[in-house]
Design a protein around this motif. Structure first.
Motif, PDB file in Angstrom:
ATOM      1  N   SER A 140       6.496   7.684  -1.183  1.00 23.35           N
ATOM      2  CA  SER A 140       5.971   7.659   0.179  1.00 23.35           C
ATOM      3  C   SER A 140       4.481   8.004   0.182  1.00 23.35           C
ATOM      4  O   SER A 140       3.951   8.529  -0.797  1.00 23.35           O
ATOM      5  CB  SER A 140       6.732   8.665   1.047  1.00 23.35           C
TER       6      SER A 140
ATOM      7  N   SER B 215       2.234  10.385  -2.546  1.00 19.55           N
ATOM      8  CA  SER B 215       0.985   9.948  -3.166  1.00 19.55           C
ATOM      9  C   SER B 215      -0.146  10.901  -2.809  1.00 19.55           C
ATOM     10  O   SER B 215      -0.984  11.229  -3.651  1.00 19.55           O
ATOM     11  CB  SER B 215       0.645   8.524  -2.706  1.00 19.55           C
TER      12      SER B 215
ATOM     13  N   HIS C 229       2.974   1.606   1.304  1.00 16.53           N
ATOM     14  CA  HIS C 229       3.053   2.014  -0.099  1.00 16.53           C
ATOM     15  C   HIS C 229       1.677   1.916  -0.744  1.00 16.53           C
ATOM     16  O   HIS C 229       1.002   0.901  -0.641  1.00 16.53           O
ATOM     17  CB  HIS C 229       4.047   1.135  -0.863  1.00 16.53           C
TER      18      HIS C 229
ATOM     19  N   HIS D 150       0.007  -2.000   1.172  1.00 18.05           N
ATOM     20  CA  HIS D 150       1.040  -2.778   1.851  1.00 18.05           C
ATOM     21  C   HIS D 150       0.478  -3.227   3.195  1.00 18.05           C
ATOM     22  O   HIS D 150      -0.307  -2.515   3.819  1.00 18.05           O
ATOM     23  CB  HIS D 150       2.270  -1.879   2.073  1.00 18.05           C
TER      24      HIS D 150
ATOM     25  N   GLU E 258       7.601   1.647  -5.134  1.00 13.15           N
ATOM     26  CA  GLU E 258       7.758   1.612  -3.694  1.00 13.15           C
ATOM     27  C   GLU E 258       8.524   2.799  -3.123  1.00 13.15           C
ATOM     28  O   GLU E 258       8.424   3.079  -1.933  1.00 13.15           O
ATOM     29  CB  GLU E 258       8.448   0.303  -3.264  1.00 13.15           C
ATOM     30  N   ARG E 259       9.289   3.486  -3.941  1.00 14.30           N
ATOM     31  CA  ARG E 259      10.033   4.620  -3.410  1.00 14.30           C
ATOM     32  C   ARG E 259       9.115   5.804  -3.117  1.00 14.30           C
ATOM     33  O   ARG E 259       9.512   6.735  -2.422  1.00 14.30           O
ATOM     34  CB  ARG E 259      11.120   5.059  -4.394  1.00 14.30           C
TER      35      ARG E 259
END
Length: 342
Positions: free
Chosen positions: A114, A118, A106, A332, A111-112
């Motif tokens: 992907s 982005s 992420h 992440h 967080e949803r």
């Protein structure tokens, strides 16, 4: 001691005068802000050039190293300079495309979102920086959109694929044919339909490589690149590196040949008497499949409804494509554990 601590250098006497001279000399030696800005430009351009080169060559390990360098330079900006925006957006795009298959990675607080979603946002910013949009820009945009859905489906996230489809497309008529087609594919829950296999992740990375080629040619005049090249040439390091690279490639080819020979010999040995077959002729590892039909399909993507038969949702199971190798970004942990770009 109190006078020295609280007074000015002049009040501290002769020793203070020496300290004043030393401080003045240090200040004179320090580069002005303008010089720092120029050096920062060189460094970012050099880092972006290295990112592009390693992305194009599919070298994951050096790509990760230069990703860290580029990100550190970008995070150092309190505000992105206008003349650096395009370069910053390009770095961020490549970093996200390289992680496009990794849904556990992420780049945004949400967080949803992907990596490819982005990446699409940075591609939009890059398009705004372009003087003129070429056909390649539209191709890349549609490929990112398709692969955002495809990656979710390949991982079995069909509900999330439907949700992301709603976020991706507006109500404009130009988006409608592709949106309708992708919605139908999501309902089929088949990630191996011809549309997703034709407009693949590999094709996306190939188009990105075509996009970065002009930037790499322009950047060859970068001061750091030229200075480093001259140094390598003066030390004779270039010939040594080339020789080592050639030797490594030859060793790799010889190893692959030996492995194939051993496998074929083992296959023959394992055959029962009377059942020996000729070894299968394997394609050369350097050859690439023809992509003319894929490119023709890409040209007609905007008229996808007219070619419904060619892009039908019939099952044609294939091996899924493998992953390749502005704002302050928080990575992440899993972003640093991925496969090669190719």
């Amino acid at each position: 001691m109190a006078a020295v601590a609280g007074g000015s250098p002049v009040e501290a006497g002769g020793g203070g005068g020496g300290s004043s001279s030393s401080s003045a000399a240090a200040a004179a030696a320090a580069p002005p802000a303008e010089a720092e800005a120029v050096a920062a430009d060189w460094m970012l351009e050099f880092a972006c050039y290295c990112l592009c080169r390693h992305f194009g060559e599919g070298r994951a390990a050096p790509f990760r190293r230069w990703r860290a360098v580029a990100q550190a330079l970008i995070d150092g900006f309190s505000k992105i300079p206008t003349h650096q925006k395009k370069m910053v957006y390009l770095c961020q795009l490549l970093i996200r495309i390289a992680e496009g298959k990794n849904l556990e990675c992420h780049f945004e607080n949400e967080e949803r979102m992907s990596p490819l979603e982005s990446a699409l946002s940075f591609w939009t910013l890059l398009e705004r920086e372009e003087i003129k949009l070429e056909k390649l820009h539209g191709d890349i945009r549609r490929l990112i959109q398709i692969q955002i859905v495809a990656v979710h489906m390949e991982n079995g996230y069909f509900k999330e694929a439907a949700e992301v489809l709603e976020r991706l497309f507006t109500d404009s008529e130009s988006d409608k044919p592709l949106r309708v087609k992708l919605a139908s594919i999501i309902k089929s829950k088949d990630p191996y339909v011809p549309l997703l296999q034709t407009f693949s992740y590999d094709l996306l990375t190939s188009k990105i490589k075509s996009y970065i080629e002009p930037f790499m040619k322009r950047t060859e005049t970068n001061f750091l690149i030229q200075a480093a090249t001259k140094h390598v040439e003066s030390k004779g390091l270039g010939a040594t590196a080339l020789q080592n690279k050639t030797m490594n490639e030859n060793d790799k080819r010889n190893l692959e040949t030996n492995q194939r020979s051993m496998e074929e010999q083992q296959s023959i040995t394992d055959q029962p008497p009377g059942g020996i077959k000729k070894p299968t002729v394997r394609p050369h590892p350097g050859r690439k499949p023809r992509v003319s039909s894929v490119l023709q399909s890409l040209n007609s993507l905007q008229n996808v409804e007219k070619h419904g038969d060619a892009l039908a949702c019939g099952r044609r199971r294939q091996v899924p494509c493998q992953p390749v190798a502005g704002k302050h970004t928080h990575f992440h942990q899993s972003c640093f554990q991925h496969q090669d770009l190719n």
